[in-house]
Design a protein around this motif. Structure first.
Motif, PDB file in Angstrom:
ATOM      1  N   GLY A 189      34.491  13.180  74.813  1.00 31.19           N
ATOM      2  CA  GLY A 189      34.414  11.969  75.621  1.00 31.19           C
ATOM      3  C   GLY A 189      33.011  11.399  75.644  1.00 31.19           C
ATOM      4  N   TYR A 190      32.464  11.219  76.852  1.00 35.56           N
ATOM      5  CA  TYR A 190      31.148  10.604  77.013  1.00 35.56           C
ATOM      6  C   TYR A 190      30.301  11.430  77.980  1.00 35.56           C
ATOM      7  CZ  TYR A 190      33.578   6.545  75.079  1.00 35.56           C
ATOM      8  OH  TYR A 190      34.309   5.711  74.282  1.00 35.56           O
ATOM      9  N   ARG A 191      28.993  11.312  77.847  1.00 34.41           N
ATOM     10  CA  ARG A 191      28.074  12.002  78.751  1.00 34.41           C
ATOM     11  C   ARG A 191      26.699  11.351  78.661  1.00 34.41           C
ATOM     12  NH1 ARG A 191      27.600  16.942  81.433  1.00 34.41           N
ATOM     13  NH2 ARG A 191      25.491  17.821  81.561  1.00 34.41           N
ATOM     14  N   ILE A 192      26.033  11.240  79.803  1.00 28.25           N
ATOM     15  CA  ILE A 192      24.655  10.762  79.854  1.00 28.25           C
ATOM     16  C   ILE A 192      23.777  11.889  80.376  1.00 28.25           C
ATOM     17  CG2 ILE A 192      23.037   9.127  80.898  1.00 28.25           C
ATOM     18  CD1 ILE A 192      25.363   7.169  81.206  1.00 28.25           C
ATOM     19  N   GLU A 193      22.687  12.164  79.678  1.00 31.16           N
ATOM     20  CA  GLU A 193      21.680  13.108  80.146  1.00 31.16           C
ATOM     21  C   GLU A 193      20.348  12.374  80.144  1.00 31.16           C
ATOM     22  OE1 GLU A 193      21.806  16.587  77.707  1.00 31.16           O
ATOM     23  OE2 GLU A 193      23.795  17.192  78.425  1.00 31.16           O
ATOM     24  N   GLY A 194      19.645  12.411  81.269  1.00 32.06           N
ATOM     25  CA  GLY A 194      18.433  11.618  81.360  1.00 32.06           C
ATOM     26  C   GLY A 194      17.324  12.285  82.135  1.00 32.06           C
ATOM     27  N   THR A 195      16.179  11.619  82.139  1.00 35.41           N
ATOM     28  CA  THR A 195      15.008  12.072  82.880  1.00 35.41           C
ATOM     29  C   THR A 195      14.380  10.886  83.585  1.00 35.41           C
ATOM     30  OG1 THR A 195      13.606  11.762  80.926  1.00 35.41           O
ATOM     31  CG2 THR A 195      14.497  13.976  81.300  1.00 35.41           C
ATOM     32  N   VAL A 196      13.724  11.169  84.696  1.00 41.31           N
ATOM     33  CA  VAL A 196      12.944  10.166  85.415  1.00 41.31           C
ATOM     34  C   VAL A 196      11.525  10.702  85.524  1.00 41.31           C
ATOM     35  CG1 VAL A 196      12.684   8.837  87.538  1.00 41.31           C
ATOM     36  CG2 VAL A 196      14.974   9.418  86.714  1.00 41.31           C
ATOM     37  N   ARG A 197      10.595  10.059  84.792  1.00 39.26           N
ATOM     38  CA  ARG A 197       9.202  10.513  84.750  1.00 39.26           C
ATOM     39  C   ARG A 197       8.268   9.312  84.772  1.00 39.26           C
ATOM     40  NH1 ARG A 197      11.138  14.467  80.500  1.00 39.26           N
ATOM     41  NH2 ARG A 197      11.313  16.474  81.562  1.00 39.26           N
ATOM     42  N   ASP A 198       6.991   9.604  85.107  1.00 40.94           N
ATOM     43  CA  ASP A 198       6.005   8.537  85.058  1.00 40.94           C
ATOM     44  C   ASP A 198       5.322   8.516  83.692  1.00 40.94           C
ATOM     45  OD1 ASP A 198       4.116  10.597  85.006  1.00 40.94           O
ATOM     46  OD2 ASP A 198       3.538  10.346  87.101  1.00 40.94           O
ATOM     47  N   GLY A 199       4.314   7.669  83.531  1.00 40.82           N
ATOM     48  CA  GLY A 199       3.649   7.532  82.243  1.00 40.82           C
ATOM     49  C   GLY A 199       2.903   8.771  81.799  1.00 40.82           C
ATOM     50  N   LEU A 200       2.635   9.693  82.726  1.00 35.67           N
ATOM     51  CA  LEU A 200       1.953  10.947  82.401  1.00 35.67           C
ATOM     52  C   LEU A 200       2.933  12.098  82.244  1.00 35.67           C
ATOM     53  CD1 LEU A 200      -1.104  10.650  84.835  1.00 35.67           C
ATOM     54  CD2 LEU A 200      -1.007  10.079  82.389  1.00 35.67           C
ATOM     55  N   GLU A 201       4.205  11.771  82.133  1.00 34.63           N
ATOM     56  CA  GLU A 201       5.283  12.751  81.949  1.00 34.63           C
ATOM     57  C   GLU A 201       5.494  13.642  83.174  1.00 34.63           C
ATOM     58  OE1 GLU A 201       7.562  13.162  79.480  1.00 34.63           O
ATOM     59  OE2 GLU A 201       6.803  11.282  78.720  1.00 34.63           O
ATOM     60  N   GLN A 202       5.058  13.174  84.345  1.00 36.20           N
ATOM     61  CA  GLN A 202       5.307  13.923  85.568  1.00 36.20           C
ATOM     62  C   GLN A 202       6.705  13.578  86.088  1.00 36.20           C
ATOM     63  OE1 GLN A 202       3.092  16.297  86.801  1.00 36.20           O
ATOM     64  NE2 GLN A 202       2.214  15.805  84.790  1.00 36.20           N
ATOM     65  N   PRO A 203       7.498  14.595  86.408  1.00 36.89           N
ATOM     66  CA  PRO A 203       8.885  14.326  86.817  1.00 36.89           C
ATOM     67  C   PRO A 203       8.992  13.860  88.264  1.00 36.89           C
ATOM     68  CG  PRO A 203       8.452  16.672  86.882  1.00 36.89           C
ATOM     69  CD  PRO A 203       7.209  16.030  86.313  1.00 36.89           C
ATOM     70  N   PHE A 204      10.054  13.133  88.546  1.00 33.85           N
ATOM     71  CA  PHE A 204      10.382  12.723  89.911  1.00 33.85           C
ATOM     72  C   PHE A 204      11.602  13.514  90.367  1.00 33.85           C
ATOM     73  CE2 PHE A 204       7.876   9.155  88.500  1.00 33.85           C
ATOM     74  CZ  PHE A 204       7.196   8.746  89.639  1.00 33.85           C
ATOM     75  N   ASN A 205      11.427  14.251  91.449  1.00 30.44           N
ATOM     76  CA  ASN A 205      12.487  15.102  91.980  1.00 30.44           C
ATOM     77  C   ASN A 205      13.310  14.357  93.030  1.00 30.44           C
ATOM     78  OD1 ASN A 205      14.048  17.388  92.597  1.00 30.44           O
ATOM     79  ND2 ASN A 205      12.598  18.076  94.148  1.00 30.44           N
ATOM     80  N   ASN A 206      14.612  14.684  93.092  1.00 34.04           N
ATOM     81  CA  ASN A 206      15.507  14.177  94.127  1.00 34.04           C
ATOM     82  C   ASN A 206      15.605  12.650  94.139  1.00 34.04           C
ATOM     83  OD1 ASN A 206      17.359  14.817  96.212  1.00 34.04           O
ATOM     84  ND2 ASN A 206      15.838  14.314  97.771  1.00 34.04           N
ATOM     85  N   VAL A 207      15.636  12.064  92.951  1.00 36.43           N
ATOM     86  CA  VAL A 207      15.820  10.620  92.822  1.00 36.43           C
ATOM     87  C   VAL A 207      17.298  10.336  92.573  1.00 36.43           C
ATOM     88  CG1 VAL A 207      15.301   8.571  91.443  1.00 36.43           C
ATOM     89  CG2 VAL A 207      13.488  10.199  91.987  1.00 36.43           C
ATOM     90  N   SER A 208      17.878   9.461  93.373  1.00 36.38           N
ATOM     91  CA  SER A 208      19.289   9.114  93.229  1.00 36.38           C
ATOM     92  C   SER A 208      19.471   8.111  92.093  1.00 36.38           C
ATOM     93  CB  SER A 208      19.828   8.519  94.531  1.00 36.38           C
ATOM     94  OG  SER A 208      19.765   9.468  95.586  1.00 36.38           O
ATOM     95  N   ILE A 209      20.487   8.356  91.255  1.00 36.01           N
ATOM     96  CA  ILE A 209      20.790   7.491  90.122  1.00 36.01           C
ATOM     97  C   ILE A 209      22.131   6.805  90.380  1.00 36.01           C
ATOM     98  CG2 ILE A 209      21.087   7.328  87.632  1.00 36.01           C
ATOM     99  CD1 ILE A 209      18.335   8.371  88.476  1.00 36.01           C
ATOM    100  N   ALA A 210      22.086   5.482  90.539  1.00 36.54           N
ATOM    101  CA  ALA A 210      23.317   4.711  90.715  1.00 36.54           C
ATOM    102  C   ALA A 210      23.835   4.278  89.345  1.00 36.54           C
ATOM    103  CB  ALA A 210      23.070   3.494  91.589  1.00 36.54           C
ATOM    104  N   LEU A 211      25.146   4.325  89.188  1.00 35.26           N
ATOM    105  CA  LEU A 211      25.787   3.987  87.915  1.00 35.26           C
ATOM    106  C   LEU A 211      26.644   2.739  88.087  1.00 35.26           C
ATOM    107  CD1 LEU A 211      26.798   4.595  84.997  1.00 35.26           C
ATOM    108  CD2 LEU A 211      28.518   6.098  86.049  1.00 35.26           C
ATOM    109  N   PHE A 212      26.340   1.714  87.278  1.00 31.25           N
ATOM    110  CA  PHE A 212      27.126   0.489  87.251  1.00 31.25           C
ATOM    111  C   PHE A 212      27.820   0.375  85.898  1.00 31.25           C
ATOM    112  CE2 PHE A 212      23.826  -0.236  90.321  1.00 31.25           C
ATOM    113  CZ  PHE A 212      24.382  -1.037  91.302  1.00 31.25           C
ATOM    114  N   TYR A 213      29.059  -0.107  85.918  1.00 33.10           N
ATOM    115  CA  TYR A 213      29.788  -0.346  84.679  1.00 33.10           C
ATOM    116  C   TYR A 213      29.680  -1.811  84.273  1.00 33.10           C
ATOM    117  CZ  TYR A 213      32.037   3.992  86.207  1.00 33.10           C
ATOM    118  OH  TYR A 213      32.280   5.264  86.647  1.00 33.10           O
TER     119      TYR A 213
END
Length: 222
Positions: free
Chosen positions: A36-60
């Protein structure tokens, strides 16, 4: 493509944005296959520092099909019958009981507030409302949830959206406005829109999905 937004777009603006030529931010990984389908992603800043506990909203993104409104009301077949109205997810798991009782009128309809039995908001996806009497299915209809939080990043800034929340190609997907009025039936396309809010700023990213492969989404925060 990413967009930095001062506030969240309404769903109809997002559909327009996706329809009229956004470039893909998601990259399909040919070495990572999935059913089927799957999305795997990351949320980071320009220095590759990760952001924890960020909510990701999905729109179709959706393509219009027709204006044949589905029937959501159940017409009582036998006066005094005990009716159950329940919501099931795409895996046919019961997530909410909307009504259990004997309706006083000729029809019954119970609006769904998109919450589970435990009060948690459901993720984006296609859900089925089933009306049963004495354990027998008498009526059903579909509810499409669009734009809800569907994933949250971990300490490494990583998130995943599995296929149960990615009903690509599904139709007819009925859409209603904020007042509950029917807008039309749509087909869910292979484009999606991811949105997150960091530091009071909303960031949006367009991705395109391919069946059988994992789509990678690198979300950069300025």
């Amino acid at each position: 493509m990413r967009r930095r937004l001062s506030r969240a777009f309404p769903w109809f603006s997002i559909l327009s944005l996706l329809t009229f030529g956004c470039r893909d931010a998601g990259v399909v990984n040919p070495n990572s296959t999935v059913e089927g389908y799957r999305i795997e992603g990351t949320v980071r800043d320009g220095l590759e520092q990760p952001f924890n506990n960020v909510s990701i909203a999905l729109f179709y993104s959706m393509d219009p099909i027709n204006n044949n409104a589905p029937v959501r009301e159940y017409t009582i077949e036998t006066p005094g019958e005990f009716v159950n109205i329940d919501v099931y997810d795409a895996d046919s798991v019961l997530i909410r009981n909307l009504y259990a009782g004997t309706p006083g009128g000729p029809t019954v309809f119970e609006p769904w507030d998109k919450l589970k039995n435990d009060g948690a908001l459901v993720g984006s996806g296609v859900y089925t409302v089933r009306v049963t009497v004495g354990g027998m299915l008498r009526h059903s209809y579909v509810e499409v949830v669009n734009g809800n939080v569907t994933a949250v990043t971990n300490a490494d800034g990583v998130f995943a959206i599995p296929g149960v929340y990615l009903p690509i190609g599904y139709s007819p997907a009925p859409v209603y406005n904020s007042a509950g009025a029917f807008v039309g039936n749509y087909r869910i396309s292979d484009r999606a829109y991811l949105e997150c809010n960091v530091g009071g700023v909303t960031y949006g990213y367009s991705v395109r999905l391919v069946e059988g492969f994992v789509t990678r989404a690198s979300m950069r925060i300025d």
